[in-house]
Design an enzyme around this catalytic site. Structure first.
Site, mmCIF file in Angstrom:
data_model
loop_
_atom_site.group_PDB
_atom_site.id
_atom_site.type_symbol
_atom_site.label_atom_id
_atom_site.label_comp_id
_atom_site.label_asym_id
_atom_site.label_seq_id
_atom_site.Cartn_x
_atom_site.Cartn_y
_atom_site.Cartn_z
ATOM 1 N N SER A 55 0.801 -1.225 0.000
ATOM 2 C CA SER A 55 0.000 0.000 0.000
ATOM 3 C C SER A 55 0.837 1.281 0.000
ATOM 4 O O SER A 55 0.320 2.344 -0.300
ATOM 5 C CB SER A 55 -0.949 0.015 1.207
ATOM 6 O OG SER A 55 -0.219 0.101 2.410
ATOM 7 N N HIS A 95 1.253 4.236 6.728
ATOM 8 C CA HIS A 95 0.633 5.114 5.731
ATOM 9 C C HIS A 95 1.086 6.553 5.938
ATOM 10 O O HIS A 95 1.614 6.912 6.990
ATOM 11 C CB HIS A 95 -0.884 5.026 5.786
ATOM 12 C CG HIS A 95 -1.428 3.809 5.100
ATOM 13 N ND1 HIS A 95 -2.748 3.482 5.122
ATOM 14 C CD2 HIS A 95 -0.827 2.843 4.358
ATOM 15 C CE1 HIS A 95 -2.951 2.362 4.437
ATOM 16 N NE2 HIS A 95 -1.777 1.960 3.973
ATOM 17 N N ASP A 133 -7.945 6.400 4.668
ATOM 18 C CA ASP A 133 -8.034 5.243 5.571
ATOM 19 C C ASP A 133 -9.237 5.244 6.515
ATOM 20 O O ASP A 133 -9.275 4.442 7.441
ATOM 21 C CB ASP A 133 -6.765 5.162 6.435
ATOM 22 C CG ASP A 133 -5.535 4.823 5.626
ATOM 23 O OD1 ASP A 133 -5.673 4.383 4.474
ATOM 24 O OD2 ASP A 133 -4.429 4.997 6.155
#
Length: 189
Positions: A55, A95, A133
Site C-alpha cells: 500500500s 501510511h 483510511d
C-alpha cells in the site's frame, strides 16, 4: 540423521549442556533488553517494523524494514509517514499523513472523547491506495496521538523478508529455531 550430533551431545556432559543453555538464555535476554532499550530511547513500542503490504509503493515495498521514533512533543505534518495501530487490530499500518487537524477549542468529535486544545488529529492514506483510511479506522473519523506507533525516520530495503517468510511459513520458523537451539547446545566453545 542426527546420530553423530546425539553422540557428541552425550559426550559433552550435563554441566557443559547446562552452560550452553545458560549462554543461549543470556543471548535471548540481551536481545530483549536491547529491544526494550530502543523502545525507551525512541519513545515507541515498536522501534523497528516490517512493511507487510504494497500500500505504500513506491515509497516502501513489501519487506522493507522501517526505523521509527515518536517524540512526545513533536507535531505530525502532512506528508509524514506514520505507523499506527487501531484498537482491535493486531497489525500496525504504515501510511502517509494526508491531513492534520489541530484542536483549538474543546470539541466533541463522533467516535472520539472530548478533544482539548493542543491535541492533534490525523487522516492517513497509503500512497498506492485510491482512498483515505477512514474505513480502516473502525468507526473513528480521525486518528489520535494514542493510535500512532511512530514516525518513519529511515529504512532498509527488503531486509524484512526474513520476517515475512517466517510468518508465511511457520514450519520454517520452528525449523530455524530448532537448528539454532541444537547448535547452541552442541557448540564446544
Amino acid at each position: 540423521m542426527f546420530t553423530e550430533e546425539l553422540k557428541t551431545f552425550r559426550r559433552l556432559g550435563f554441566r557443559h549442556v547446562l552452560l550452553q543453555v545458560l549462554n543461549f538464555a543470556s543471548v535471548i535476554a540481551s536481545g530483549l533488553m536491547i529491544w526494550k532499550g530502543l523502545g525507551l530511547v525512541t519513545n515507541t513500542e515498536s522501534p523497528i517494523v516490517v512493511v507487510l503490504s504494497g500500500s505504500m509503493e513506491p515509497a516502501f515495498y513489501r519487506g522493507d524494514l522501517l526505523f521509527l521514533t515518536n517524540p512526545p512533543h513533536e507535531r505530525y505534518h502532512t506528508g509524514d509517514i506514520t505507523v499506527y495501530r487501531i484498537p482491535g487490530a493486531d497489525i500496525p499500518i504504515v501510511h502517509r499523513v494526508m491531513e492534520t487537524h489541530d484542536v483549538s477549542s474543546p470539541i466533541k468529535i463522533s467516535g472520539l472523547a472530548l478533544k482539548q486544545p493542543g491535541e492533534q488529529l490525523l487522516l492517513t492514506k497509503g500512497d498506492n491506495n485510491h482512498i483515505d483510511d477512514i474505513d480502516l479506522y473502525q468507526g473513528l473519523d480521525w486518528l489520535e496521538r494514542k493510535h500512532i506507533v511512530g514516525k518513519v525516520r529511515g529504512f532498509l530495503p527488503y531486509v524484512g523478508y526474513v520476517t515475512i517468510a517466517m510468518n508465511d511459513f511457520p514450519q520454517l520458523k520452528y525449523a530455524l529455531l530448532g537448528v539454532l537451539g541444537l547448535l547452541a547446545l552442541i557448540q564446544r566453545e
